[in-house]
Design an enzyme around this catalytic site. Structure first.
Site, short mmCIF file in Angstrom:
data_model
loop_
_atom_site.label_atom_id
_atom_site.label_comp_id
_atom_site.label_asym_id
_atom_site.label_seq_id
_atom_site.Cartn_x
_atom_site.Cartn_y
_atom_site.Cartn_z
N GLY A 135 73.82 58.23 14.27
CA GLY A 135 73.00 57.82 15.41
C GLY A 135 71.97 56.75 15.08
O GLY A 135 72.20 55.86 14.25
N ILE A 136 70.84 56.84 15.76
CA ILE A 136 69.79 55.83 15.63
C ILE A 136 69.29 55.75 14.18
O ILE A 136 69.07 54.66 13.64
CB ILE A 136 68.63 56.14 16.61
CG1 ILE A 136 69.11 55.92 18.05
CG2 ILE A 136 67.41 55.29 16.30
CD1 ILE A 136 68.12 56.35 19.13
N ASP B 89 68.72 63.78 5.70
CA ASP B 89 69.21 64.53 6.86
C ASP B 89 69.49 65.96 6.42
O ASP B 89 69.79 66.22 5.25
CB ASP B 89 70.50 63.91 7.42
CG ASP B 89 70.75 64.23 8.89
OD1 ASP B 89 70.64 63.31 9.72
OD2 ASP B 89 71.05 65.40 9.20
N ASP C 98 65.86 69.14 5.10
CA ASP C 98 65.51 69.72 6.40
C ASP C 98 64.02 69.46 6.59
O ASP C 98 63.19 70.03 5.89
CB ASP C 98 65.81 71.23 6.37
CG ASP C 98 65.38 71.92 7.65
OD1 ASP C 98 64.72 71.28 8.50
OD2 ASP C 98 65.70 73.12 7.79
N VAL C 99 63.69 68.60 7.54
CA VAL C 99 62.28 68.20 7.68
C VAL C 99 61.40 69.32 8.25
O VAL C 99 60.18 69.20 8.26
CB VAL C 99 62.11 66.90 8.51
CG1 VAL C 99 62.50 65.69 7.71
CG2 VAL C 99 62.83 66.97 9.83
N TYR D 244 61.39 68.92 25.24
CA TYR D 244 61.62 67.57 24.70
C TYR D 244 60.56 66.60 25.25
O TYR D 244 59.96 65.82 24.50
CB TYR D 244 63.03 67.12 25.09
CG TYR D 244 63.46 65.79 24.51
CD1 TYR D 244 63.82 65.68 23.17
CD2 TYR D 244 63.51 64.64 25.30
CE1 TYR D 244 64.23 64.46 22.64
CE2 TYR D 244 63.92 63.42 24.78
CZ TYR D 244 64.28 63.33 23.44
OH TYR D 244 64.69 62.13 22.92
N LYS E 212 57.91 64.63 22.87
CA LYS E 212 57.96 63.17 22.71
C LYS E 212 56.66 62.51 23.17
O LYS E 212 56.26 61.47 22.64
CB LYS E 212 59.18 62.59 23.43
CG LYS E 212 60.50 62.99 22.77
CD LYS E 212 60.59 62.46 21.35
CE LYS E 212 61.91 62.78 20.67
NZ LYS E 212 61.98 62.25 19.30
N THR F 83 74.80 56.45 21.63
CA THR F 83 74.95 57.30 20.45
C THR F 83 76.02 58.36 20.75
O THR F 83 76.43 58.54 21.89
CB THR F 83 73.64 58.05 20.13
OG1 THR F 83 73.24 58.75 21.30
CG2 THR F 83 72.54 57.12 19.69
N1 LIG Z 1 70.06 58.75 21.84
C1 LIG Z 1 69.16 58.43 22.74
O1 LIG Z 1 69.48 57.93 23.82
C2 LIG Z 1 67.69 58.62 22.45
C3 LIG Z 1 66.77 58.21 23.43
C4 LIG Z 1 65.41 58.37 23.16
C5 LIG Z 1 64.99 58.92 21.97
N2 LIG Z 1 65.90 59.34 21.05
C6 LIG Z 1 65.40 59.92 19.82
O2 LIG Z 1 65.91 59.20 18.71
C7 LIG Z 1 66.06 60.08 17.60
C8 LIG Z 1 67.50 60.01 17.07
O3 LIG Z 1 68.36 60.33 18.15
P1 LIG Z 1 69.97 60.23 18.02
O4 LIG Z 1 70.47 60.01 19.39
O5 LIG Z 1 70.32 59.30 16.95
O6 LIG Z 1 70.28 61.75 17.63
P2 LIG Z 1 71.46 62.38 16.75
O7 LIG Z 1 71.59 63.79 17.18
O8 LIG Z 1 72.67 61.50 16.80
O9 LIG Z 1 70.86 62.31 15.27
C9 LIG Z 1 69.81 63.13 14.87
C10 LIG Z 1 69.98 63.43 13.41
O10 LIG Z 1 68.91 64.30 13.03
C11 LIG Z 1 69.44 65.28 12.16
N3 LIG Z 1 68.60 66.48 12.15
C12 LIG Z 1 68.57 67.48 13.05
N4 LIG Z 1 67.74 68.46 12.64
C13 LIG Z 1 67.22 68.05 11.45
C14 LIG Z 1 66.31 68.61 10.52
N5 LIG Z 1 65.75 69.81 10.74
N6 LIG Z 1 66.01 67.92 9.39
C15 LIG Z 1 66.58 66.71 9.16
N7 LIG Z 1 67.46 66.14 9.99
C16 LIG Z 1 67.77 66.78 11.13
C17 LIG Z 1 70.84 65.55 12.69
O11 LIG Z 1 71.65 66.15 11.68
C18 LIG Z 1 71.29 64.15 13.09
O12 LIG Z 1 71.96 63.50 12.03
C19 LIG Z 1 65.65 61.47 18.09
O13 LIG Z 1 64.30 61.72 17.77
C20 LIG Z 1 65.82 61.35 19.59
O14 LIG Z 1 65.01 62.25 20.30
C21 LIG Z 1 67.25 59.20 21.27
#
Ligand SMILES: NC(=O)c1ccc[n+]([C@@H]2O[C@H](COP(=O)([O-])OP(=O)(O)OC[C@H]3O[C@@H](n4cnc5c(N)ncnc54)[C@H](O)[C@@H]3O)[C@@H](O)[C@H]2O)c1
Length: 246
Positions: free
Chosen positions: A8-9, A28, A53-54, A147, A151, A182
């Site tokens: 993802g991001i 991660d 694990d954060v 959420y 945020k 994503t």
């Molecule tokens: N995708 C969107 O449209 C979007 C929009 C706004 C904000 N965000 C934010 O961007 C960030 C990334 O989103 P994404 O879409 O890439 O999500 P995603 O679910 O694809 O990736 C999140 C990653 O965090 C990891 N993760 C989960 N719990 C964890 C933990 N306890 N310790 C360490 N790692 C952990 C997961 O394994 C995963 O690889 C998030 O904070 C999300 O809220 C996403």
């Protein structure tokens, strides 16, 4: 150092920073992060992985020390890991509420604290936290009060820490992505195409953000080009939050 970088991001942010010449540590909870880092390394990026694990603060403190010792110091932290549970307010219980807060809010704070400590001692560092359009308004039709609250908290955390650490050379900013292309969103699109359609019609550009559009904003805020900015929430949402979206 990027949290939640297995996919993802987070993965795209790590790749973008690596292409700018940074040595990136992808962390991660998911061991898949090792394969992700190998993929970046295969593209010539100085990338390495750490399973972390954060929400485990002792592990975060150890990681800050280990990464700092190995590389001399850490210039930049991206607190990206986050989850969203789609539940109405009434459906939430203490466990689901705590799960979201533990990752999206508590872990962001304690990761920033752990990595900022040596930055403050050195008088230099930059932190970006990932907030969301849900941190400034209430998107629809999904329901995820935990959420939204988390945020909004992340954005205000960046303001508070940005001010607290300003004289010590550590900048803290937040990025607020809109709906981004994503895996998570692709899954929604497949399961509920009408929801994806509702989102698209509310986004002024009519399309999802590319992950690179988030990554370049993160890179800018981390860099000296943004030396004048701290405590700022930068929305990267194709105008969603200033349109009718929120
Ligand atoms: N995708 C969107 O449209 C979007 C929009 C706004 C904000 N965000 C934010 O961007 C960030 C990334 O989103 P994404 O879409 O890439 O999500 P995603 O679910 O694809 O990736 C999140 C990653 O965090 C990891 N993760 C989960 N719990 C964890 C933990 N306890 N310790 C360490 N790692 C952990 C997961 O394994 C995963 O690889 C998030 O904070 C999300 O809220 C996403």
């Amino acid at each position: 150092m990027v949290t939640g970088a297995a996919r993802g991001i987070g993965e795209t942010v790590a790749r973008f920073l690596g292409r700018q010449g940074a040595t990136v540590v992808l962390t991660d909870l998911n061991p898949q992060v090792e394969e992700t880092a190998r993929g970046l390394a295969a593209d010539g990026i100085a990338a390495e992985a750490k399973i972390l694990d954060v929400t485990d603060n002792a592990a975060v403190m150890r990681a800050a020390q280990e990464i700092g010792n190995k590389h001399g110091h850490v210039d930049a932290l991206v607190a990206n890991a986050g989850i969203s549970l789609e539940l109405t307010a009434i459906e939430h219980d203490v466990e689901s509420w705590r799960r979201v807060m533990a990752l999206n809010l508590d872990a962001v704070f304690f990761t920033a604290q752990a990595f900022a400590r040596p930055m403050l001692a050195r008088g230099s560092g930059s932190i970006v936290m990932i907030s969301s359009i849900s941190g400034v308004g209430i998107s629809r039709p999904e329901r995820h009060v935990s959420y939204d609250v988390s945020k909004a908290g992340v954005a205000h955390m960046a303001r508070s820490l940005g001010v607290e650490w300003a004289k010590q050379g550590v900048r803290v900013n937040a990025v607020g992505p809109g709906y981004t292309d994503t895996q998570m969103l692709a899954e929604v699109g497949r399961a509920k195409p009408e929801v994806l359609q509702a989102w698209l019609s509310d986004i002024p550009t009519g399309r999802l953000l590319r992950r690179e559009e988030i990554a370049s904003a993160v890179a800018f805020l981390l860099s000296d080009a943004a030396s004048g900015m701290t405590g700022h929430l930068m929305m990267v949402d194709h105008g969603y939050s200033v349109g009718k979206g929120v």
